[in-house]
Write a protein that holds these residues in place. Structure first.
Motif, short mmCIF file in Angstrom:
data_model
loop_
_atom_site.label_atom_id
_atom_site.label_comp_id
_atom_site.label_asym_id
_atom_site.label_seq_id
_atom_site.Cartn_x
_atom_site.Cartn_y
_atom_site.Cartn_z
N SER A 26 31.39 51.20 34.72
CA SER A 26 30.46 52.29 34.34
C SER A 26 29.09 51.66 34.45
O SER A 26 28.96 50.61 34.80
N GLN A 27 28.27 52.32 33.81
CA GLN A 27 26.70 51.75 34.08
C GLN A 27 26.81 50.86 33.09
O GLN A 27 25.69 50.02 33.16
N HIS A 28 27.58 50.52 31.99
CA HIS A 28 27.61 49.63 31.01
C HIS A 28 28.39 48.58 31.15
O HIS A 28 28.21 47.46 30.58
N HIS A 29 29.40 48.55 31.93
CA HIS A 29 30.53 47.39 31.81
C HIS A 29 31.34 47.49 33.02
O HIS A 29 31.47 48.80 33.67
N ILE A 30 31.97 46.38 33.33
CA ILE A 30 33.08 46.26 34.31
C ILE A 30 34.21 45.45 33.80
O ILE A 30 34.07 44.58 33.27
N GLN A 31 35.41 46.30 33.97
CA GLN A 31 36.70 45.78 33.37
C GLN A 31 37.53 45.34 34.81
O GLN A 31 37.63 46.22 35.55
N GLY A 32 38.17 44.21 34.64
CA GLY A 32 38.95 43.76 35.70
C GLY A 32 39.83 42.85 35.21
O GLY A 32 40.27 42.40 34.58
N VAL A 33 40.58 42.29 36.39
CA VAL A 33 41.54 41.35 36.19
C VAL A 33 41.14 40.24 37.27
O VAL A 33 40.96 40.27 38.39
N ILE A 34 41.16 39.15 36.67
CA ILE A 34 40.90 37.78 37.43
C ILE A 34 42.10 36.76 37.43
O ILE A 34 43.03 36.78 36.49
N LYS A 35 42.31 35.94 38.64
CA LYS A 35 43.45 34.86 38.42
C LYS A 35 43.06 33.69 37.82
O LYS A 35 41.97 33.29 37.89
N ARG A 36 44.01 33.36 36.84
CA ARG A 36 43.51 32.13 36.18
C ARG A 36 43.40 31.03 37.18
O ARG A 36 44.10 30.66 38.26
N SER A 37 42.23 30.13 36.69
CA SER A 37 41.82 29.23 37.44
C SER A 37 41.82 27.93 36.66
O SER A 37 41.82 28.00 35.44
N GLU A 38 41.28 26.59 37.19
CA GLU A 38 40.92 25.60 36.34
C GLU A 38 39.84 26.04 35.42
O GLU A 38 39.72 25.22 34.31
N HIS A 39 38.80 26.78 35.59
CA HIS A 39 37.57 27.03 34.91
C HIS A 39 37.72 28.51 34.55
O HIS A 39 37.42 29.28 35.72
N ILE A 40 38.05 28.89 33.51
CA ILE A 40 37.92 30.24 33.17
C ILE A 40 36.57 30.49 32.25
O ILE A 40 36.31 29.54 31.27
N PRO A 41 35.91 31.67 32.62
CA PRO A 41 34.63 31.69 31.74
C PRO A 41 35.04 32.03 30.48
O PRO A 41 36.11 32.23 29.96
N GLY A 42 33.87 31.80 29.56
CA GLY A 42 34.00 31.74 28.00
C GLY A 42 33.43 33.17 27.53
O GLY A 42 32.49 33.76 28.38
N ILE A 43 33.78 33.66 26.35
CA ILE A 43 33.26 34.58 25.73
C ILE A 43 31.55 34.34 25.69
O ILE A 43 31.27 33.09 25.34
N LEU A 44 30.77 35.37 26.18
CA LEU A 44 29.21 35.51 25.93
C LEU A 44 28.71 34.34 27.15
O LEU A 44 27.71 34.37 27.29
#
Length: 105
Positions: A26-44
């Motif tokens: 949408s104009q405000h967010h993107i929801q998706g799926v990522i493959k788990r890797s060594e470095h997963i982003p953190g909240i915020l």
């Protein structure tokens, strides 16, 4: 809106680049799926989403709002991700996002 078919965009954060399968946009967010890797982003964590529409690439800015394992196992291979977009004041990026959304509908 949910895309028809599989749509993958590039997600960049903290020097990492991952493919992200789009589940909803949408104009405000993107929801998706990522493959788990060594470095997963953190909240915020800040993120840049590279989207392509009509041959042009746009870099949307956002932050990681939610992360959720897709399975009830510590060994899950995929993670749900929700990115909140922060470029609503940039009309050029919002126009490009709208063209992207139209192209995947």
């Amino acid at each position: 809106m949910k895309p028809k078919g599989k749509v993958v965009v590039q997600l960049r954060f903290s020097g990492e680049t991952l493919g992200c399968l789009i589940k909803e946009v949408s104009q405000h967010h993107i929801q998706g799926v990522i493959k788990r890797s060594e470095h997963i982003p953190g909240i915020l964590d800040l993120a840049v989403i590279d989207i392509e529409a009509a041959g042009d690439v746009s870099r949307l800015n956002g932050f990681i709002h939610t992360l959720q394992a897709r399975e009830d196992s510590r060994e899950t291979e995929f993670v749900n991700i929700d990115i909140r977009l922060v470029d609503q004041d940039d009309s050029e990026k919002m126009d490009h996002l709208q063209r992207f959304m139209n192209s995947i509908a």
